[in-house]
Design a protein around this motif. Structure first.
Motif, PDB file in Angstrom:
ATOM      1  N   THR A 243       0.818  -1.226   0.000  1.00  0.00           N
ATOM      2  CA  THR A 243       0.000   0.000   0.000  1.00  0.00           C
ATOM      3  C   THR A 243       0.846   1.268   0.000  1.00  0.00           C
ATOM      4  O   THR A 243       0.535   2.232  -0.703  1.00  0.00           O
ATOM      5  CB  THR A 243      -0.967   0.014   1.185  1.00  0.00           C
ATOM      6  OG1 THR A 243      -0.237  -0.077   2.416  1.00  0.00           O
ATOM      7  CG2 THR A 243      -1.956  -1.134   1.096  1.00  0.00           C
TER       8      THR A 243
ATOM      9  N   GLU B 286      -5.790  -6.554  -3.852  1.00  0.00           N
ATOM     10  CA  GLU B 286      -5.947  -5.540  -4.899  1.00  0.00           C
ATOM     11  C   GLU B 286      -7.333  -4.905  -4.886  1.00  0.00           C
ATOM     12  O   GLU B 286      -7.477  -3.695  -5.065  1.00  0.00           O
ATOM     13  CB  GLU B 286      -5.690  -6.169  -6.272  1.00  0.00           C
ATOM     14  CG  GLU B 286      -4.231  -6.402  -6.582  1.00  0.00           C
ATOM     15  CD  GLU B 286      -4.028  -6.998  -7.966  1.00  0.00           C
ATOM     16  OE1 GLU B 286      -5.041  -7.370  -8.609  1.00  0.00           O
ATOM     17  OE2 GLU B 286      -2.874  -7.108  -8.395  1.00  0.00           O
ATOM     18  N   ARG B 287      -8.355  -5.712  -4.649  1.00  0.00           N
ATOM     19  CA  ARG B 287      -9.706  -5.188  -4.798  1.00  0.00           C
ATOM     20  C   ARG B 287     -10.121  -4.258  -3.668  1.00  0.00           C
ATOM     21  O   ARG B 287     -11.177  -3.596  -3.773  1.00  0.00           O
ATOM     22  CB  ARG B 287     -10.707  -6.339  -4.936  1.00  0.00           C
ATOM     23  CG  ARG B 287     -10.809  -7.286  -3.761  1.00  0.00           C
ATOM     24  CD  ARG B 287     -11.653  -8.492  -4.177  1.00  0.00           C
ATOM     25  NE  ARG B 287     -11.878  -9.468  -3.130  1.00  0.00           N
ATOM     26  CZ  ARG B 287     -10.997 -10.394  -2.761  1.00  0.00           C
ATOM     27  NH1 ARG B 287      -9.799 -10.431  -3.339  1.00  0.00           N
ATOM     28  NH2 ARG B 287     -11.284 -11.273  -1.818  1.00  0.00           N
TER      29      ARG B 287
ATOM     30  N   MET C 141      -8.022  -1.825  -2.712  1.00  0.00           N
ATOM     31  CA  MET C 141      -7.210  -0.618  -2.905  1.00  0.00           C
ATOM     32  C   MET C 141      -8.017   0.643  -3.228  1.00  0.00           C
ATOM     33  O   MET C 141      -7.626   1.742  -2.808  1.00  0.00           O
ATOM     34  CB  MET C 141      -6.154  -0.862  -3.983  1.00  0.00           C
ATOM     35  CG  MET C 141      -4.978  -1.712  -3.508  1.00  0.00           C
ATOM     36  SD  MET C 141      -4.126  -1.006  -2.060  1.00  0.00           S
ATOM     37  CE  MET C 141      -3.466   0.521  -2.740  1.00  0.00           C
ATOM     38  N   PRO C 142      -9.137   0.561  -3.946  1.00  0.00           N
ATOM     39  CA  PRO C 142      -9.913   1.787  -4.168  1.00  0.00           C
ATOM     40  C   PRO C 142     -10.397   2.446  -2.875  1.00  0.00           C
ATOM     41  O   PRO C 142     -10.724   3.637  -2.881  1.00  0.00           O
ATOM     42  CB  PRO C 142     -11.085   1.309  -5.031  1.00  0.00           C
ATOM     43  CG  PRO C 142     -10.552   0.113  -5.752  1.00  0.00           C
ATOM     44  CD  PRO C 142      -9.661  -0.567  -4.762  1.00  0.00           C
ATOM     45  N   ARG C 143     -10.428   1.686  -1.785  1.00  0.00           N
ATOM     46  CA  ARG C 143     -10.865   2.235  -0.492  1.00  0.00           C
ATOM     47  C   ARG C 143      -9.704   2.785   0.338  1.00  0.00           C
ATOM     48  O   ARG C 143      -9.927   3.426   1.363  1.00  0.00           O
ATOM     49  CB  ARG C 143     -11.600   1.156   0.308  1.00  0.00           C
ATOM     50  CG  ARG C 143     -12.884   0.653  -0.346  1.00  0.00           C
ATOM     51  CD  ARG C 143     -13.430  -0.578   0.366  1.00  0.00           C
ATOM     52  NE  ARG C 143     -13.588  -0.377   1.795  1.00  0.00           N
ATOM     53  CZ  ARG C 143     -13.830  -1.356   2.666  1.00  0.00           C
ATOM     54  NH1 ARG C 143     -13.918  -2.611   2.232  1.00  0.00           N
ATOM     55  NH2 ARG C 143     -13.971  -1.092   3.948  1.00  0.00           N
TER      56      ARG C 143
ATOM     57  N   GLN D 225      -7.078   5.229   1.542  1.00  0.00           N
ATOM     58  CA  GLN D 225      -6.931   6.679   1.463  1.00  0.00           C
ATOM     59  C   GLN D 225      -5.523   7.155   1.807  1.00  0.00           C
ATOM     60  O   GLN D 225      -5.008   8.084   1.192  1.00  0.00           O
ATOM     61  CB  GLN D 225      -7.947   7.349   2.392  1.00  0.00           C
ATOM     62  CG  GLN D 225      -9.393   7.064   2.019  1.00  0.00           C
ATOM     63  CD  GLN D 225     -10.372   7.704   2.980  1.00  0.00           C
ATOM     64  OE1 GLN D 225     -10.155   7.730   4.192  1.00  0.00           O
ATOM     65  NE2 GLN D 225     -11.457   8.251   2.448  1.00  0.00           N
TER      66      GLN D 225
ATOM     67  N   GLU E  83     -11.326   3.697   3.705  1.00  0.00           N
ATOM     68  CA  GLU E  83     -12.672   4.267   3.748  1.00  0.00           C
ATOM     69  C   GLU E  83     -13.684   3.242   4.233  1.00  0.00           C
ATOM     70  O   GLU E  83     -13.641   2.090   3.819  1.00  0.00           O
ATOM     71  CB  GLU E  83     -13.053   4.748   2.347  1.00  0.00           C
ATOM     72  CG  GLU E  83     -14.386   5.452   2.279  1.00  0.00           C
ATOM     73  CD  GLU E  83     -14.715   5.902   0.870  1.00  0.00           C
ATOM     74  OE1 GLU E  83     -15.661   6.677   0.697  1.00  0.00           O
ATOM     75  OE2 GLU E  83     -13.997   5.481  -0.068  1.00  0.00           O
TER      76      GLU E  83
END
Length: 250
Positions: A185, A222-223, A225-227, A229, A250
């Protein structure tokens, strides 16, 4: 959600060097520690609002992990997979509705690499375990992983090539895990950042001169990672030869 990980290099000593003040200041949802170096009953931490999960090594004054959390887990596992007898207290897994939190203190290969075969066997077994968890729900894997993955992750890369934590085999194990659907990360959010380290030798002036290694990580599926911050390194925090690292999701 805020996560913190810190190799405290002996929690009893770290408590006398500001651990509790830092703990309350960061106000994390999950606070993972490694190398606690204590046995049951040797530490009485009063952390209001937190549940405590400890994995003690059988050998006194050695290894050990703990997680302090505001959130009651669905399940708790000590050891890897079905092996609940891991003698060195190196891993704790907490299960939640939408993720697993895995706190790890990876074995050191030792200066003469005498323990490298043990280390590599550990890496192989742990990778299988993490992939099995990831097949069920996302994983947040953190701790002192005892490897500087790339040359950017330590100050003197050339002179340390082949040393414990910088062997081709240890780095390859990390590379293979990341290739299997996991993300470092901090490096994902700071791809070109240099001179960001989490461990420094106790030798004179080493930390003051920032001659360090980044060997503490938050690795995530990986999935998720959009969360993610923020991924941070609190290099200013003393109390151990490692510093705390953080993750905000998040």
């Amino acid at each position: 959600m805020k996560f913190v990980s810190w190799n405290v290099n002996g929690i009893r000593a770290c408590i006398t060097k500001g651990f509790v003040d830092y703990f309350h200041a960061v106000d994390a949802d999950f606070f993972c520690v490694q190398e606690t170096k204590c046995q049951a009953g040797q530490v009485d931490l009063q952390l209001d609002g937190y549940e405590q999960y400890w994995n003690y090594a059988e050998k006194k004054g050695y290894s050990g992990t703990a997680i302090f959390t505001k959130h009651t887990p669905m399940s708790v596992r000590y050891g890897v997979g079905d092996d609940e007898t891991e003698a060195e207290g190196r891993i704790i897994t907490l299960e939640y509705a939408d993720f697993f939190l895995v706190n790890v203190y990876t074995p050191n290969a030792q200066r003469d690499l005498a323990r490298l075969p043990f280390r590599l066997a550990w890496e192989e077994k742990l990778a299988v375990y993490l992939k099995q968890l990831d097949a069920q729900k996302p994983v947040i894997y953190c701790g002192d992983l005892n490897v500087a993955h790339t040359d950017i992750d330590l100050k003197n890369a050339k002179s340390n090539k082949g040393n414990s934590g910088v062997t081709t085999e240890e780095r390859a194990a990390m590379t293979n895990l990341l290739a299997a659907g996991f993300v470092d990360t901090f490096r994902a959010l700071h791809p070109d950042a240099i001179d960001h380290y989490t461990w420094w030798s106790y030798m004179a002036k080493v930390r003051e001169r920032n001659i360090g290694w980044r060997i503490d990580y938050f690795i995530a599926s990986e999935r998720i990672m959009p969360r993610v911050q923020h991924a941070t390194i609190d290099a200013h925090m003393l109390g151990s030869d490692h510093c705390p690292i953080g993750l905000v999701i998040e």
